[in-house]
Design an enzyme around this catalytic site. Sequence first.
Site, PDB file in Angstrom:
ATOM      1  CG  ASP A  52      -1.905   1.107   1.282  1.00 34.35           C
ATOM      2  OD1 ASP A  52      -1.772   2.052   0.482  1.00 34.35           O
ATOM      3  OD2 ASP A  52      -2.831   1.027   2.121  1.00 34.35           O
ATOM      4  CE1 TYR A 141      -7.042  11.704 -11.723  1.00 37.11           C
ATOM      5  CE2 TYR A 141      -7.839  13.141 -13.467  1.00 37.11           C
ATOM      6  CZ  TYR A 141      -6.973  12.154 -13.031  1.00 37.11           C
ATOM      7  OH  TYR A 141      -6.043  11.622 -13.896  1.00 37.11           O
ATOM      8  CE  LYS A 145      -3.730  12.947 -11.416  1.00 33.13           C
ATOM      9  NZ  LYS A 145      -2.574  12.070 -11.136  1.00 33.13           N
TER      10      LYS A 145
HETATM   11  P1  NAD Z   1      -5.315   3.209 -12.985  1.00 32.83           P
HETATM   12  O1  NAD Z   1      -6.479   3.575 -12.149  1.00 32.83           O
HETATM   13  O2  NAD Z   1      -5.534   2.326 -14.145  1.00 32.83           O
HETATM   14  O3  NAD Z   1      -4.186   2.545 -12.066  1.00 32.83           O
HETATM   15  C1  NAD Z   1      -3.866   3.039 -10.792  1.00 32.83           C
HETATM   16  C2  NAD Z   1      -3.248   1.903 -10.005  1.00 32.83           C
HETATM   17  O4  NAD Z   1      -2.979   2.373  -8.694  1.00 32.83           O
HETATM   18  C3  NAD Z   1      -4.190   0.686  -9.860  1.00 32.83           C
HETATM   19  O5  NAD Z   1      -3.545  -0.486 -10.297  1.00 32.83           O
HETATM   20  C4  NAD Z   1      -4.471   0.632  -8.354  1.00 32.83           C
HETATM   21  O6  NAD Z   1      -4.609  -0.685  -7.857  1.00 32.83           O
HETATM   22  C5  NAD Z   1      -3.238   1.306  -7.781  1.00 32.83           C
HETATM   23  N1  NAD Z   1      -3.459   1.834  -6.442  1.00 32.83           N
HETATM   24  C6  NAD Z   1      -4.544   2.495  -5.959  1.00 32.83           C
HETATM   25  N2  NAD Z   1      -4.367   2.794  -4.661  1.00 32.83           N
HETATM   26  C7  NAD Z   1      -3.152   2.305  -4.310  1.00 32.83           C
HETATM   27  C8  NAD Z   1      -2.404   2.304  -3.103  1.00 32.83           C
HETATM   28  N3  NAD Z   1      -2.875   2.870  -1.978  1.00 32.83           N
HETATM   29  N4  NAD Z   1      -1.194   1.700  -3.095  1.00 32.83           N
HETATM   30  C9  NAD Z   1      -0.694   1.123  -4.219  1.00 32.83           C
HETATM   31  N5  NAD Z   1      -1.363   1.098  -5.398  1.00 32.83           N
HETATM   32  C10 NAD Z   1      -2.570   1.693  -5.434  1.00 32.83           C
HETATM   33  O7  NAD Z   1      -4.602   4.575 -13.435  1.00 32.83           O
HETATM   34  P2  NAD Z   1      -3.792   4.833 -14.787  1.00 32.83           P
HETATM   35  O8  NAD Z   1      -4.782   5.129 -15.831  1.00 32.83           O
HETATM   36  O9  NAD Z   1      -2.778   3.790 -14.992  1.00 32.83           O
HETATM   37  O10 NAD Z   1      -3.113   6.236 -14.413  1.00 32.83           O
HETATM   38  C11 NAD Z   1      -1.813   6.344 -13.889  1.00 32.83           C
HETATM   39  C12 NAD Z   1      -1.532   7.812 -13.632  1.00 32.83           C
HETATM   40  O11 NAD Z   1      -1.696   8.552 -14.841  1.00 32.83           O
HETATM   41  C13 NAD Z   1      -2.465   8.477 -12.615  1.00 32.83           C
HETATM   42  O12 NAD Z   1      -1.768   9.457 -11.908  1.00 32.83           O
HETATM   43  C14 NAD Z   1      -3.508   9.143 -13.488  1.00 32.83           C
HETATM   44  O13 NAD Z   1      -4.114  10.232 -12.850  1.00 32.83           O
HETATM   45  C15 NAD Z   1      -2.655   9.578 -14.649  1.00 32.83           C
HETATM   46  N6  NAD Z   1      -3.433   9.808 -15.865  1.00 32.83           N
HETATM   47  C16 NAD Z   1      -4.040   8.759 -16.484  1.00 32.83           C
HETATM   48  C17 NAD Z   1      -4.786   8.995 -17.632  1.00 32.83           C
HETATM   49  C18 NAD Z   1      -5.473   7.886 -18.371  1.00 32.83           C
HETATM   50  O14 NAD Z   1      -6.234   8.161 -19.324  1.00 32.83           O
HETATM   51  N7  NAD Z   1      -5.249   6.634 -18.016  1.00 32.83           N
HETATM   52  C19 NAD Z   1      -4.911  10.307 -18.117  1.00 32.83           C
HETATM   53  C20 NAD Z   1      -4.316  11.347 -17.415  1.00 32.83           C
HETATM   54  C21 NAD Z   1      -3.549  11.084 -16.293  1.00 32.83           C
HETATM   55  N1  SER Z   2      -8.343   9.570 -18.266  1.00 27.25           N
HETATM   56  C1  SER Z   2      -8.352  10.363 -17.073  1.00 27.25           C
HETATM   57  C2  SER Z   2      -9.733  10.472 -16.528  1.00 27.25           C
HETATM   58  O1  SER Z   2     -10.634  10.510 -17.349  1.00 27.25           O
HETATM   59  C3  SER Z   2      -7.814  11.745 -17.346  1.00 27.25           C
HETATM   60  O2  SER Z   2      -6.971  12.106 -16.339  1.00 27.25           O
HETATM   61  O3  SER Z   2      -9.903  10.541 -15.355  1.00 27.25           O
END
Ligand code: NAD
Ligand code: SER
Length: 315
Positions: A52, A141, A145
Amino acid sequence: MKKILVIGSAGQIGTELTPALRNIYGSGNVIASDLNPDVNPILKEGRFICFDALDREKMYSLVKENNIDTIYNLVAILSATGEANPQMSIKVNLGALNNVLEVSRELGCSVFTPSSIGAFGESTPFDNTPQDTIQRPSTIYGVTKVAGELLCDYYATRFGVDTRGVRYPGIISNVQLPGGGTTDYAVEIFYEAIKNMKYTCNLGAGTFLDMMYMPDAIKAAIDLMEADPTKLKHRNAFNVTAMSFDPEIIAAEIKKHLPEFSMDYDVDSGKQKIANSWPNSMDDSVAREEWGWKPDYNLAKMTEDMLKVLKEKLK
Ligand code: NAD
Ligand code: SER
């Protein structure tokens, strides 16, 4: 060689970023970790640790014992899930980042943390959104950020921690499904096109958002972490984008390959409200100037590849 820890590696981005890092730096130099033990088996092709990220002592000992010098922090509760549980969003998004920054300050690690298009709000210019502009997001969110961007800048200037990050747009991919965001429709549409030849979209026509294909998202993270620090004036929260479209435009692109494909709408008012508060298209010229950012995939190239990969995966 770098010794890397990926935290939150089991999500949409980490499931593909981790193998990419292992290819470059060697499997033995990249540890994957997540709270969730039930992960894509690809992550267990190298070392995987379940922990965690809110447990700072555990994070500290993991980093120290394994001589980690670089942390990719991907832990987050995304936008739509965050609106359903704001307290959890604050606790997880800021708690994990706070621990990563403190451990990195104490043990001298470099840190990559993504921000998002969600860091902008209704008072931000919607078109050609500048790198440095008004940031008053209306989602929890987005609030986490913006706070995260500022915390990363603070740790860089106050303590000299090598923090870096990008503002990702919606990420489109075909390995791990997205985890509760507003841009998820742009992934689901491909799965439904292949499986059912039709899709019901939860954002309305005319909702323009920035998007990016996963190979470019991975390239952005790795290139920024490899960039010459003397060239970086911004360090954190670089706008990066690859394309901007609305549901009509992506559906039309899919139809070029699958003429039978059709789409209708059942708009989710909560997600629509979030999407309406985000940019239509960001200006990423600062990332291009400071560290040579340039995407490889536009809408046409991404659509062709997504359909090819998913046809194989879902058959
Ligand atoms: P995701 O939700 O798919 O993955 C997040 C991971 O974090 C999950 O596997 C979850 O189990 C893990 N997690 C949650 N709480 C936890 C904890 N306490 N300890 C350890 N692990 C924990 O997110 P993602 O889409 O892979 O995004 C990764 C990053 O990129 C994030 O910061 C997100 O805000 C950013 N982001 C993603 C997108 C997108 O479209 N995917 C767009 C903009 C920004
Ligand atoms: N894909 C992400 C969301 O929709 C953008 O940060 O939350």
